[in-house]
Motif scaffolding. Structure first.
Motif, PDB file in Angstrom:
ATOM      1  N   VAL A 137     -36.918 -10.286  -9.505  1.00  0.00           N
ATOM      2  CA  VAL A 137     -37.380 -10.432 -10.883  1.00  0.00           C
ATOM      3  C   VAL A 137     -38.600  -9.552 -11.123  1.00  0.00           C
ATOM      4  O   VAL A 137     -38.704  -8.879 -12.161  1.00  0.00           O
ATOM      5  CB  VAL A 137     -37.710 -11.906 -11.186  1.00  0.00           C
ATOM      6  CG1 VAL A 137     -38.443 -12.031 -12.524  1.00  0.00           C
ATOM      7  CG2 VAL A 137     -36.437 -12.738 -11.211  1.00  0.00           C
ATOM      8  N   SER A 138     -39.511  -9.520 -10.163  1.00  0.00           N
ATOM      9  CA  SER A 138     -40.710  -8.680 -10.297  1.00  0.00           C
ATOM     10  C   SER A 138     -40.336  -7.211 -10.411  1.00  0.00           C
ATOM     11  O   SER A 138     -40.901  -6.462 -11.223  1.00  0.00           O
ATOM     12  CB  SER A 138     -41.637  -8.900  -9.101  1.00  0.00           C
ATOM     13  OG  SER A 138     -42.100 -10.238  -9.055  1.00  0.00           O
ATOM     14  N   GLU A 139     -39.358  -6.778  -9.609  1.00  0.00           N
ATOM     15  CA  GLU A 139     -38.924  -5.387  -9.654  1.00  0.00           C
ATOM     16  C   GLU A 139     -38.265  -5.059 -10.990  1.00  0.00           C
ATOM     17  O   GLU A 139     -38.483  -3.984 -11.561  1.00  0.00           O
ATOM     18  CB  GLU A 139     -37.971  -5.096  -8.498  1.00  0.00           C
ATOM     19  CG  GLU A 139     -38.647  -5.129  -7.123  1.00  0.00           C
ATOM     20  CD  GLU A 139     -37.665  -4.891  -5.997  1.00  0.00           C
ATOM     21  OE1 GLU A 139     -36.454  -4.718  -6.276  1.00  0.00           O
ATOM     22  OE2 GLU A 139     -38.092  -4.875  -4.828  1.00  0.00           O
ATOM     23  N   LEU A 140     -37.459  -5.973 -11.506  1.00  0.00           N
ATOM     24  CA  LEU A 140     -36.799  -5.743 -12.790  1.00  0.00           C
ATOM     25  C   LEU A 140     -37.821  -5.665 -13.924  1.00  0.00           C
ATOM     26  O   LEU A 140     -37.736  -4.785 -14.805  1.00  0.00           O
ATOM     27  CB  LEU A 140     -35.800  -6.867 -13.067  1.00  0.00           C
ATOM     28  CG  LEU A 140     -34.517  -6.850 -12.228  1.00  0.00           C
ATOM     29  CD1 LEU A 140     -33.742  -8.147 -12.426  1.00  0.00           C
ATOM     30  CD2 LEU A 140     -33.641  -5.664 -12.608  1.00  0.00           C
ATOM     31  N   LEU A 141     -38.790  -6.573 -13.928  1.00  0.00           N
ATOM     32  CA  LEU A 141     -39.801  -6.570 -14.986  1.00  0.00           C
ATOM     33  C   LEU A 141     -40.693  -5.336 -14.913  1.00  0.00           C
ATOM     34  O   LEU A 141     -41.189  -4.856 -15.944  1.00  0.00           O
ATOM     35  CB  LEU A 141     -40.655  -7.835 -14.887  1.00  0.00           C
ATOM     36  CG  LEU A 141     -39.938  -9.154 -15.192  1.00  0.00           C
ATOM     37  CD1 LEU A 141     -40.883 -10.333 -15.004  1.00  0.00           C
ATOM     38  CD2 LEU A 141     -39.376  -9.155 -16.617  1.00  0.00           C
ATOM     39  N   ALA A 142     -40.860  -4.822 -13.685  1.00  0.00           N
ATOM     40  CA  ALA A 142     -41.696  -3.633 -13.518  1.00  0.00           C
ATOM     41  C   ALA A 142     -40.928  -2.349 -13.800  1.00  0.00           C
ATOM     42  O   ALA A 142     -41.509  -1.256 -13.813  1.00  0.00           O
ATOM     43  CB  ALA A 142     -42.268  -3.593 -12.099  1.00  0.00           C
ATOM     44  N   HIS A 155     -30.425  -9.323 -23.707  1.00  0.00           N
ATOM     45  CA  HIS A 155     -31.294 -10.347 -23.127  1.00  0.00           C
ATOM     46  C   HIS A 155     -32.361 -10.744 -24.136  1.00  0.00           C
ATOM     47  O   HIS A 155     -32.966  -9.894 -24.801  1.00  0.00           O
ATOM     48  CB  HIS A 155     -31.964  -9.816 -21.845  1.00  0.00           C
ATOM     49  CG  HIS A 155     -30.986  -9.204 -20.887  1.00  0.00           C
ATOM     50  ND1 HIS A 155     -30.072  -9.945 -20.189  1.00  0.00           N
ATOM     51  CD2 HIS A 155     -30.775  -7.912 -20.526  1.00  0.00           C
ATOM     52  CE1 HIS A 155     -29.345  -9.153 -19.426  1.00  0.00           C
ATOM     53  NE2 HIS A 155     -29.741  -7.908 -19.622  1.00  0.00           N
ATOM     54  N   ALA A 211     -35.906 -13.032 -24.580  1.00  0.00           N
ATOM     55  CA  ALA A 211     -36.971 -13.706 -23.838  1.00  0.00           C
ATOM     56  C   ALA A 211     -38.034 -14.184 -24.801  1.00  0.00           C
ATOM     57  O   ALA A 211     -38.151 -13.688 -25.926  1.00  0.00           O
ATOM     58  CB  ALA A 211     -37.578 -12.760 -22.799  1.00  0.00           C
TER      59      ALA A 211
END
Length: 216
Positions: A171-176, A197, A199
Motif C-alpha cells: 500500500v505504501s508503494e502504491l500511494l508513493a 478508485h 477514497a
C-alpha cells in the motif's frame, strides 16, 4: 481369500496390515477421488492436488507400518508430506475443517477395507481383532490429526503476520507511486487495481464534544 488367521508371521492385526499394503495404490486412488468429490473448500490447483495425494500416500504407509510392527504410539510422528500439505493449506487460507474431514474420511475407509479381512479370521479371533484394529488405527489418526492441526495453526499465524507486513508495504508503494507488479499486488491485497478508485480523508478535531448531559 485364505483364512487370515492361518497365515504365519504375526498376529492377525499384522497380517491384515500386510494385506492392506498390497492394496496401496488402488486404495489411495479410490480414496483420493472420493475426497475430491465429497469435500468442499479445499484448494484444487495442480500443486495442491499433488501435495494432497502425497499426504494421503504417506499417511496410508505410516498406518500400515504402525499396525504391522505394533510400534509404541509414543514413537509415532505425522508424515512429512501431511505436515507440508497443512502448511501449504494454511498459506492459502484453506479452511482447517475440510482438512480434518479428509483425514477422518480416509480413516473410515481404511477401517472399512480392513474389516473385510477380519471376517476371514477364526470366530474366536474376530471380536478381539476388531477392538484392537479400531483402537490402534484411532490412535494413529488422532496423533497425526493433532500434529497436523498444530502445524496448520502455527503456519497460519505466521503467514497472517507476514502477509500483513507485506500488505502494508505494498500500500505504501502504491500511494508513493512506486512501480509495482500489478498482478502480485492484486493477489496480495485481494483488490483489483484496474478500475476507478474512490477514497476519502476524514479527521476529527482534537477535542470532541461529549454527548453526556444532553437531552433529546
Amino acid at each position: 481369500m485364505a483364512q487370515v488367521g492361518g497365515e504365519a508371521g504375526g498376529s492377525p492385526i499384522s497380517v491384515i496390515a500386510r494385506r492392506m499394503d498390497t492394496l496401496r495404490d488402488q486404495f489411495i486412488a479410490e480414496v483420493f477421488d472420493t475426497m475430491k468429490n465429497e469435500i468442499q473448500g479445499l484448494d484444487y490447483d495442480s500443486r495442491m492436488l499433488d501435495m494432497w495425494e502425497a499426504s494421503i500416500t504417506e499417511n496410508y504407509v505410516a498406518a500400515v507400518h504402525y499396525l504391522e510392527r505394533d510400534a509404541p504410539t509414543s514413537l509415532l510422528e505425522a508424515p512429512p508430506a501431511a505436515l507440508a500439505y497443512a502448511r501449504a493449506a494454511a498459506q492459502r487460507d484453506v479452511p482447517l475443517a475440510p482438512l480434518v474431514r479428509a483425514h477422518r474420511l480416509g480413516h473410515a475407509r481404511f477401517l472399512e477395507v480392513a474389516m473385510q479381512y477380519v471376517s476371514l479370521l477364526e470366530p474366536a479371533q474376530r471380536v478381539p481383532t476388531i477392538v484392537e484394529l479400531v483402537n490402534r488405527s484411532s490412535r494413529i489418526v488422532d496423533l497425526v490429526a493433532d500434529q497436523m492441526i498444530v502445524t496448520y495453526e502455527e503456519e497460519h499465524e505466521r503467514w497472517l503476520s507476514r502477509r500483513g507486513g507485506l500488505r502494508q508495504q505494498m500500500v505504501s508503494e502504491l500511494l508513493a507511486g512506486t512501480p509495482v507488479d500489478v498482478q502480485r499486488a492484486e493477489k496480495l491485497l485481494r483488490y483489483r487495481l484496474d478500475g476507478m478508485h474512490v477514497a476519502a480523508v476524514i479527521w476529527v478535531d482534537a477535542a470532541v464534544p461529549s454527548q453526556r448531559g444532553r437531552r433529546a
